[in-house]
Design a protein around this motif. Structure first.
Motif, mmCIF file in Angstrom:
data_model
loop_
_atom_site.group_PDB
_atom_site.id
_atom_site.type_symbol
_atom_site.label_atom_id
_atom_site.label_comp_id
_atom_site.label_asym_id
_atom_site.label_seq_id
_atom_site.Cartn_x
_atom_site.Cartn_y
_atom_site.Cartn_z
ATOM 1 N N ALA A 103 0.831 -1.212 0.000
ATOM 2 C CA ALA A 103 0.000 0.000 0.000
ATOM 3 C C ALA A 103 0.867 1.265 0.000
ATOM 4 N N GLU A 104 1.837 1.287 -0.905
ATOM 5 C CA GLU A 104 2.776 2.403 -0.959
ATOM 6 C C GLU A 104 2.277 3.558 -1.837
ATOM 7 N N ILE A 105 1.081 3.422 -2.427
ATOM 8 C CA ILE A 105 0.588 4.376 -3.418
ATOM 9 C C ILE A 105 -0.831 4.794 -3.072
ATOM 10 N N ASP A 106 -1.346 5.791 -3.785
ATOM 11 C CA ASP A 106 -2.710 6.253 -3.554
ATOM 12 C C ASP A 106 -3.687 5.390 -4.342
ATOM 13 N N PRO A 107 -4.982 5.430 -4.007
ATOM 14 C CA PRO A 107 -5.970 4.566 -4.668
ATOM 15 C C PRO A 107 -6.036 4.755 -6.181
ATOM 16 N N HIS A 108 -5.908 5.982 -6.663
ATOM 17 C CA HIS A 108 -5.983 6.225 -8.104
ATOM 18 C C HIS A 108 -4.842 5.518 -8.840
ATOM 19 N N THR A 109 -3.628 5.668 -8.309
ATOM 20 C CA THR A 109 -2.472 4.987 -8.912
ATOM 21 C C THR A 109 -2.625 3.477 -8.817
ATOM 22 N N ALA A 110 -3.157 3.013 -7.699
ATOM 23 C CA ALA A 110 -3.342 1.568 -7.531
ATOM 24 C C ALA A 110 -4.280 1.001 -8.585
ATOM 25 N N LYS A 111 -5.346 1.725 -8.905
ATOM 26 C CA LYS A 111 -6.278 1.246 -9.937
ATOM 27 C C LYS A 111 -5.612 1.210 -11.304
ATOM 28 N N GLU A 112 -4.760 2.171 -11.568
ATOM 29 C CA GLU A 112 -4.042 2.182 -12.847
ATOM 30 C C GLU A 112 -3.056 1.008 -12.922
ATOM 31 N N LEU A 113 -2.325 0.787 -11.831
ATOM 32 C CA LEU A 113 -1.339 -0.300 -11.827
ATOM 33 C C LEU A 113 -2.006 -1.670 -11.855
ATOM 34 N N ALA A 114 -3.223 -1.770 -11.319
ATOM 35 C CA ALA A 114 -3.950 -3.044 -11.374
ATOM 36 C C ALA A 114 -4.255 -3.439 -12.812
ATOM 37 N N VAL A 115 -4.372 -2.444 -13.669
ATOM 38 C CA VAL A 115 -4.639 -2.717 -15.086
ATOM 39 C C VAL A 115 -3.358 -3.092 -15.821
ATOM 40 N N THR A 116 -2.264 -2.436 -15.493
ATOM 41 C CA THR A 116 -1.010 -2.668 -16.215
ATOM 42 C C THR A 116 -0.170 -3.801 -15.631
ATOM 43 N N GLY A 117 -0.400 -4.140 -14.379
ATOM 44 C CA GLY A 117 0.411 -5.177 -13.744
ATOM 45 C C GLY A 117 0.045 -6.569 -14.209
ATOM 46 N N LYS A 118 0.875 -7.528 -13.842
ATOM 47 C CA LYS A 118 0.628 -8.940 -14.155
ATOM 48 C C LYS A 118 0.329 -9.693 -12.851
ATOM 49 N N ALA A 119 -0.526 -10.667 -12.960
ATOM 50 C CA ALA A 119 -0.825 -11.511 -11.800
ATOM 51 C C ALA A 119 0.336 -12.481 -11.586
ATOM 52 N N ILE A 120 0.920 -12.437 -10.411
ATOM 53 C CA ILE A 120 2.023 -13.340 -10.087
ATOM 54 C C ILE A 120 1.456 -14.506 -9.282
ATOM 55 N N VAL A 121 1.696 -15.707 -9.766
ATOM 56 C CA VAL A 121 1.170 -16.920 -9.131
ATOM 57 C C VAL A 121 2.335 -17.819 -8.746
ATOM 58 N N PHE A 122 2.432 -18.139 -7.473
ATOM 59 C CA PHE A 122 3.415 -19.113 -6.988
ATOM 60 C C PHE A 122 2.758 -20.488 -6.962
ATOM 61 N N VAL A 123 3.447 -21.492 -7.507
ATOM 62 C CA VAL A 123 3.003 -22.881 -7.413
ATOM 63 C C VAL A 123 4.140 -23.684 -6.806
ATOM 64 N N THR A 124 3.903 -24.250 -5.638
ATOM 65 C CA THR A 124 4.918 -25.028 -4.928
ATOM 66 C C THR A 124 4.523 -26.500 -4.932
ATOM 67 N N CYS A 125 5.460 -27.340 -5.305
ATOM 68 C CA CYS A 125 5.195 -28.770 -5.478
ATOM 69 C C CYS A 125 6.079 -29.596 -4.548
ATOM 70 N N ASN A 126 5.555 -30.782 -4.184
ATOM 71 C CA ASN A 126 6.385 -31.815 -3.570
ATOM 72 C C ASN A 126 7.081 -31.345 -2.312
ATOM 73 N N LEU A 127 6.399 -30.539 -1.489
ATOM 74 C CA LEU A 127 6.955 -30.147 -0.200
ATOM 75 C C LEU A 127 7.147 -31.394 0.659
ATOM 76 N N HIS A 128 6.124 -32.248 0.688
ATOM 77 C CA HIS A 128 6.241 -33.556 1.339
ATOM 78 C C HIS A 128 6.701 -34.561 0.294
ATOM 79 N N SER A 129 7.861 -35.135 0.523
ATOM 80 C CA SER A 129 8.563 -35.833 -0.555
ATOM 81 C C SER A 129 7.847 -37.079 -1.055
ATOM 82 N N THR A 130 7.144 -37.791 -0.176
ATOM 83 C CA THR A 130 6.401 -38.962 -0.645
ATOM 84 C C THR A 130 5.204 -38.561 -1.500
ATOM 85 N N GLU A 131 4.803 -37.300 -1.398
ATOM 86 C CA GLU A 131 3.700 -36.777 -2.217
ATOM 87 C C GLU A 131 4.302 -36.292 -3.529
#
Length: 849
Positions: free
Chosen positions: A99-127
């Motif tokens: 929340a380092e920016i104002d709401p207006h800038t945040a709405k603009e960046l929400a349009v230009t930004g990319k969705a970052i998705v983390f996918v973590t696999c095999n934390l439990h090794s037998t799985e």
């Protein structure tokens, strides 16, 4: 014409590059998920490295080394244009999440930004399935040209961890290949699949003790600030085929409603997408609850990230299984019938690794499609949640928590602050004293404000938990949490904190992790250096110095120093103390002269830590602490007991977490025996009668045996001690992993502790003692439950059964010593406030009789 020619040339080059990609099947010689085949971690890593060399859509990043020295790598996958400017998009995510920016800038960046998705696999090794799936997902995103895949690449940056626990993945694949074609095919490894934590590597995501956890937490909360996290697991074989959120009640208090709504939205869309493909047995709710903070997906909730858990039905690693129709049971009702959250139940039959790979792959693609559809909303949600959390912190009590400068163990308090900083919590330090109510706090006390983006994390770490009493009806048993009822870290670590319930006006400055890691060594020390027994790091120094043959003394009666404090000579130990201090800060005082007769010299000792075959996480975490604090020890296996001169090698033996039957014959307790898989003879068995005789001989010869948690029953029964474990078969006490208050008596085993402490209790052995029959036997009970108000954090039913009972028995038989420690005083490294019970018990073997 030149532009057209250039475009055609570029298109041809890209097509040629894509065609050059080998599929996982071509690279491995088998299709990931095929029966009785597994790709090992190094093969997976090599495959992704090849993908990154040949595809502009894939980059691989090595974060560092694992516990056993393997590379921990991640693959970053997106459109080539996005990868070229990934720092721009992570900066947008950070601005939104913090929340380092104002709401207006945040709405603009929400349009230009990319969705970052983390996918973590095999934390439990037998799985293992998700590690195999990761290659198929990587290949699909690197090569496919469909409109759906292009949409993912253009709108999403995927950060993919094919294995969160590479060491364990390597162990499991090696074990499977070694046992394939034998009667042991598909069995679990007979040891922990994380060197220290085993299955508990998914319980470390707020304490951050393990190397792998620390590396990934840094990427999550300080580098990428993702909008979604997916953590892919497996569960038992006979129930639903695939679990996805919504989670079961109760929720953990304080998580922002938009986080829960986003989780439910994404989870429901996964169920919808899998149903369209007629993938049966997809279920929600079940026994995976919203009450927990220690797992990877759960810790994300407290950082305003929708954490999505997958749990697929397991096979025997890569060996298919057949489930009879009448054997299938749902997690929610134990009947395989249609339910609102599982309307298309699986009816039994063959189940293969390939099925798991398919479910994982399609569910992951569903999440990525949701990220495409909801991209601006997901980005703006992180901003809105952070902004509302900051506002609530400014307008609602508590406004902050203070960690006073004056602590029983200041270095442990600083370690607590470092843990918070690793999770990107904002922390300040007072530059001047401040009064809050009737209390004055010194300068350099730490202030953790609630007006910050991760407010829910701060509240859950500092405040006591109150697990709700949930029952299906008035006569039913309580619905217990999936793991623990409490995780109040300052309580476990023995740290004093204070809530600030009015707006705080104080002069303070921000604290950084680098700043805390700078520790000046005092150069003005006199010859006799005192290491305070109240400080855990003093014990590390004592262990390390003793192991190197340096003279170490303990305070016996000097009134100026805490009982049990250590004394060393500057002329002998200075160089080692400087090295220790650089890693584990020491607080030292010194004297030019001192009366040594008020101290007793300790002798070097060597411990044996018993490691039964199986998945003993209590032993694993204790071994972690032994290594961290430089305890001089060796791991002892059942077969070692039969070796010549075994007892002569050790001054004491430690048994932790193994049940009586596991110590005696290698078999688990009867209630778990039906789940045990066969193991080769060299990885089975216990110490048997020969081992029992050896232990008794050790006691006759004046040595020490320490038993912790479930191992205590072995000592009580085999040594015929006048001690009863009142928790054995006790149905009146219910305490699902909570912190309880105990009174601490003066004792060599409790040196350095305060008069009260909080122990982690989960049906832990609890002792009722009686007068020994032999005049040569003595027993002391230095740790006792008080008469009322035992619960500190969590949930407890049946308090009256516990009052005035002991949790620690110091039993002397002749010159020998048997120490019973009922609770796990290490507990996943959360319980630093009770480490000294184990440390003092170990040092009992260093005393000269």
């Amino acid at each position: 014409m030149k532009k057209i020619l250039f475009f055609c040339t570029a298109l041809f080059a890209l097509s040629a590059l894509i065609m050059a990609q080998q599929s996982p099947e071509q690279a491995l010689g088998f299709k990931p998920g095929s029966d009785r085949n597994l790709a090992g971690y190094h093969q997976i890593q090599a495959y992704f490295q090849q993908l990154s060399l040949k595809s502009p859509r894939v980059e691989t990043v090595t974060l560092g080394k694992t516990t056993k020295g393997n590379d921990l790598f991640m693959a970053v996958i997106s459109a080539a244009e996005n990868l070229k400017q990934w720092q721009k998009f992570t900066a947008i995510s950070r601005q939104m999440a913090q929340a380092e920016i104002d709401p207006h800038t945040a709405k603009e960046l929400a349009v230009t930004g990319k969705a970052i998705v983390f996918v973590t696999c095999n934390l439990h090794s037998t799985e293992i399935a998700s590690s195999q799936m990761a290659m198929e997902l990587g290949y699909l995103l690197a090569t496919a040209e469909s409109a759906e895949i292009r949409a993912i690449l253009d709108n999403v940056i995927l950060v993919l961890f094919p294995s969160v626990n590479p060491d364990g993945q390597i162990m499991i694949v090696d074990w499977y290949n070694k046992t394939k074609g034998t009667e042991y095919e598909g069995s679990g490894v007979p040891y922990l699949y994380h060197w220290y934590a085993g299955h508990d590597d998914n319980r470390d995501w707020f304490k951050i003790s393990l190397k792998e956890t620390e590396l990934i937490v840094h990427e999550l909360y300080r580098q990428w600030y993702p909008q979604i996290l997916v953590d892919e697991h497996q569960m038992g074989s006979s129930g639903d085929r695939f679990f996805i959120p919504p989670y079961q009640d109760p929720p953990t208090p304080g998580v922002h409603p938009l986080v829960w709504r986003s989780i439910n939205l994404i989870g429901s869309r996964i169920a919808y997408d899998l149903e369209k493909q007629n993938l049966k047995g997809v279920a929600s709710r079940g026994f995976f609850t919203g009450w927990w903070i220690g797992s990877l997906d759960d810790s994300a909730w407290f950082h305003n990230i929708p954490g999505i858990l997958f749990e697929g039905a397991s096979v025997r690693l890569a060996t298919p299984i057949y489930i009879e129709p009448e054997e299938v049971e749902s997690a929610e009702s134990f009947k395989n019938e249609e339910r609102v959250f599982s309307p298309n139940p699986w009816k039994g039959g063959w189940w293969r690794l390939a099925d798991l790979v398919t479910y994982d792959l399609q569910a992951t693609l569903s999440v990525l499609h949701s990220a495409v559809r909801q991209r601006p909303e997901l980005l703006y949600n992180t901003y809105q949640i952070a902004r509302e959390n900051i506002h609530r912190g400014e307008t609602e009590a508590p406004y902050a928590f203070i960690v006073p400068r004056q602590q029983h163990d200041p270095a442990t308090a600083e370690r607590f602050i470092q843990i918070l900083l690793k999770s990107n919590i904002r922390i300040f330090q007072l530059t001047h004293p401040v009064r809050v109510g009737d209390t004055m706090f010194d300068k350099r006390s730490y202030v953790v404000p609630l007006a910050q983006p991760y407010r829910a994390f701060v509240k859950n770490i500092f405040e006591n938990q109150h697990y709700p009493d949930i029952r299906k009806n008035l006569k039913a048993e309580p619905e217990l949490p999936y793991d623990m009822a409490a995780w109040t870290l300052p309580v476990g670590m023995g740290i004093k904190t204070a809530a600030v319930n009015e707006p705080l006006k104080a002069l303070m400055e921000p604290v950084s992790l680098v700043q805390l890691q700078k520790n000046r060594f005092p150069e003005e020390l006199e010859e006799y250096i005192i290491l305070d027994s109240r400080h855990n790091n003093s014990y590390r120094a004592a262990f390390e110095l003793l192991a190197k043959g340096k003279a170490v003394y303990r305070n016996r009666e000097h009134p100026d120093f805490s009982s049990g404090s250590f004394l060393v000579k500057k002329s002998e130990a200075l160089a080692m103390l400087k090295n220790i201090h650089s890693q584990a800060p020491l607080q030292m005082t010194s004297r030019k002269e001192i009366m040594l007769r008020q101290f007793r010299r300790l002798r070097p000792f060597k411990a044996g830590l018993y490691q039964n075959w199986g998945h003993n996480m209590t032993e694993g975490w204790l071994r972690y602490v032994f290594d961290e604090y430089r305890v001089p020890y060796e791991t002892v296996h059942p077969q070692d007991v039969a070796k010549k001169n075994f007892a002569a090698k050790y001054d004491l033996l430690v048994f932790a977490g193994a049940s009586e039957s596991e110590i005696e014959n290698g078999k688990p307790p009867k209630k778990w025996e039906k789940w045990q898989t066969p193991t080769p003879p060299e990885f089975s068995g216990g110490i048997e009668e020969k081992g029992e005789k050896l232990l008794k001989d050790m006691i006759k010869n004046g040595k020490t045996l320490i038993f912790m948690e479930d191992s205590c029953n072995y000592a009580i029964n085999k040594f015929k001690m006048p001690v009863t474990n009142i928790m054995e078969n006790n149905t009146k006490v219910t305490c699902p992993g909570s912190y309880l208050r105990v009174e601490v008596k003066n004792s060599a085993l409790t040196a350095g502790m305060e008069k009260t402490a909080a122990v982690f209790f989960r049906s832990s052995p609890t002792f009722k003692t009686a007068l020994p029959r032999s005049v040569g036997d003595q027993r002391f009970t230095p740790l006792v439950f008080p008469e009322r108000d035992l619960l500190v954090s969590g949930w407890l039913e049946g308090e009256n059964e516990l009052v005035r009972k002991s949790l620690l028995v110091d039993y002397h038989r002749g010159q020998g010593r048997i120490i019973l420690i009922g609770p796990d005083v290490i507990h996943r490294t959360h319980s630093e406030g009770t480490y000294k019970i184990m440390f003092n018990s170990l040092l009992s073997a260093a005393e000269v009789h």
